[in-house]
Design an enzyme around this catalytic site. Structure first.
Site, PDB file in Angstrom:
ATOM      1  CG  HIS A 139       0.803   1.908  -6.357  1.00  0.00           C
ATOM      2  ND1 HIS A 139       1.778   0.960  -6.172  1.00  0.00           N
ATOM      3  CD2 HIS A 139      -0.126   1.674  -5.406  1.00  0.00           C
ATOM      4  CE1 HIS A 139       1.447   0.182  -5.139  1.00  0.00           C
ATOM      5  NE2 HIS A 139       0.291   0.596  -4.656  1.00  0.00           N
ATOM      6  CB  CYS A 174       0.620  -2.130  -0.612  1.00  0.00           C
ATOM      7  SG  CYS A 174       0.748  -1.961  -2.400  1.00  0.00           S
ATOM      8  CG  LEU A 175      -4.567  -5.029  -2.803  1.00  0.00           C
ATOM      9  CD1 LEU A 175      -5.540  -4.718  -3.932  1.00  0.00           C
ATOM     10  CD2 LEU A 175      -5.102  -6.144  -1.924  1.00  0.00           C
ATOM     11  CG  HIS A 213      -1.332   3.522  -1.143  1.00  0.00           C
ATOM     12  ND1 HIS A 213      -0.715   2.896  -0.077  1.00  0.00           N
ATOM     13  CD2 HIS A 213      -1.351   2.597  -2.146  1.00  0.00           C
ATOM     14  CE1 HIS A 213      -0.374   1.657  -0.431  1.00  0.00           C
ATOM     15  NE2 HIS A 213      -0.755   1.441  -1.676  1.00  0.00           N
ATOM     16  CD  GLU A 214      -4.287   2.894  -4.934  1.00  0.00           C
ATOM     17  OE1 GLU A 214      -3.593   2.361  -5.820  1.00  0.00           O
ATOM     18  OE2 GLU A 214      -4.527   2.330  -3.858  1.00  0.00           O
ATOM     19  N   GLY A 241      -8.226   0.300  -3.152  1.00  0.00           N
ATOM     20  CA  GLY A 241      -7.641   1.054  -4.254  1.00  0.00           C
ATOM     21  C   GLY A 241      -6.737   0.145  -5.053  1.00  0.00           C
ATOM     22  CD  GLN A 261      -1.475  -1.774  -6.552  1.00  0.00           C
ATOM     23  OE1 GLN A 261      -2.389  -0.951  -6.631  1.00  0.00           O
ATOM     24  NE2 GLN A 261      -1.281  -2.502  -5.465  1.00  0.00           N
TER      25      GLN A 261
HETATM   26 ZN    ZN Z   1      -0.524  -0.196  -2.986  1.00  0.00          ZN
END
Ligand code: ZN
Length: 170
Positions: A135, A88-89, A131-132, A46, A51
């Site tokens: 963000h 998380c990226l 989670h997204e 995701g 991000q």
């Molecule tokens: Zn994340």
């Protein structure tokens, strides 16, 4: 398509509340394509626009053979609760355990052309979407840890070795 740079926690954009998308012009198709490509190259499941330093309300996610891009997402129904592991990226080198999420959700939003869509999700897919959506409100998984000891350092090699889908990063 192009791979965009993924920003990490020192960048304040990740902490902003992202803006709703009102104009669905054709340039959004390119943004979504870039987001999918960036997510795949980073081995993520995701990716939310903040991000890649775009403070607007859209994210992409991939689960099994399903790929979704949702603009202005809202959780309109949530049921149950379960705990799970998330990475998380934008927080490389760490994973969080025992993070509570709803088991089953219904997300309402718009597709890349602005058409209303409703996406039901359960289990791991529901976790990715929650989670997204976090963000887009400037919330990171580290904010949802019940106990500091649920945060663990991991090496990039360990992350790559995590074969199971439920340990991939978002
Ligand atoms: Zn994340």
């Amino acid at each position: 398509m192009a791979v965009r740079k993924i920003i990490t926690t020192e960048n304040p954009i990740l902490r902003q509340r992202a803006k709703r998308v009102h104009r669905f012009d054709p340039s959004l198709q390119r943004l979504v394509s870039d987001m999918f490509e960036t997510m795949h190259v980073a081995n993520g499941v995701g990716l939310a626009a903040p991000q890649i330093a775009q403070s607007i309300r859209v994210f992409v996610a991939a689960y099994e053979d399903q790929q979704v891009a949702i603009f202005n997402p809202e959780i309109v129904k949530a049921e149950g609760e379960e705990r799970g592991t998330e990475g998380c990226l934008s927080i490389p080198g760490y994973i969080g355990e025992n993070i509570r999420r709803a088991t089953k959700i219904l997300v309402k939003g718009q597709d890349v052309r602005g058409k209303q869509i409703r996406i039901p999700a359960e289990g791991w897919f529901a976790r990715i979407l929650q989670h997204e959506i976090d963000h887009l409100d400037g919330i990171l998984f580290i904010d949802r840890l019940d106990r500091p000891e649920d945060l663990h350092e991991v090496t990039e090699e360990e992350v790559e070795e995590m074969a199971t889908k439920d340990k991939q990063r978002q």
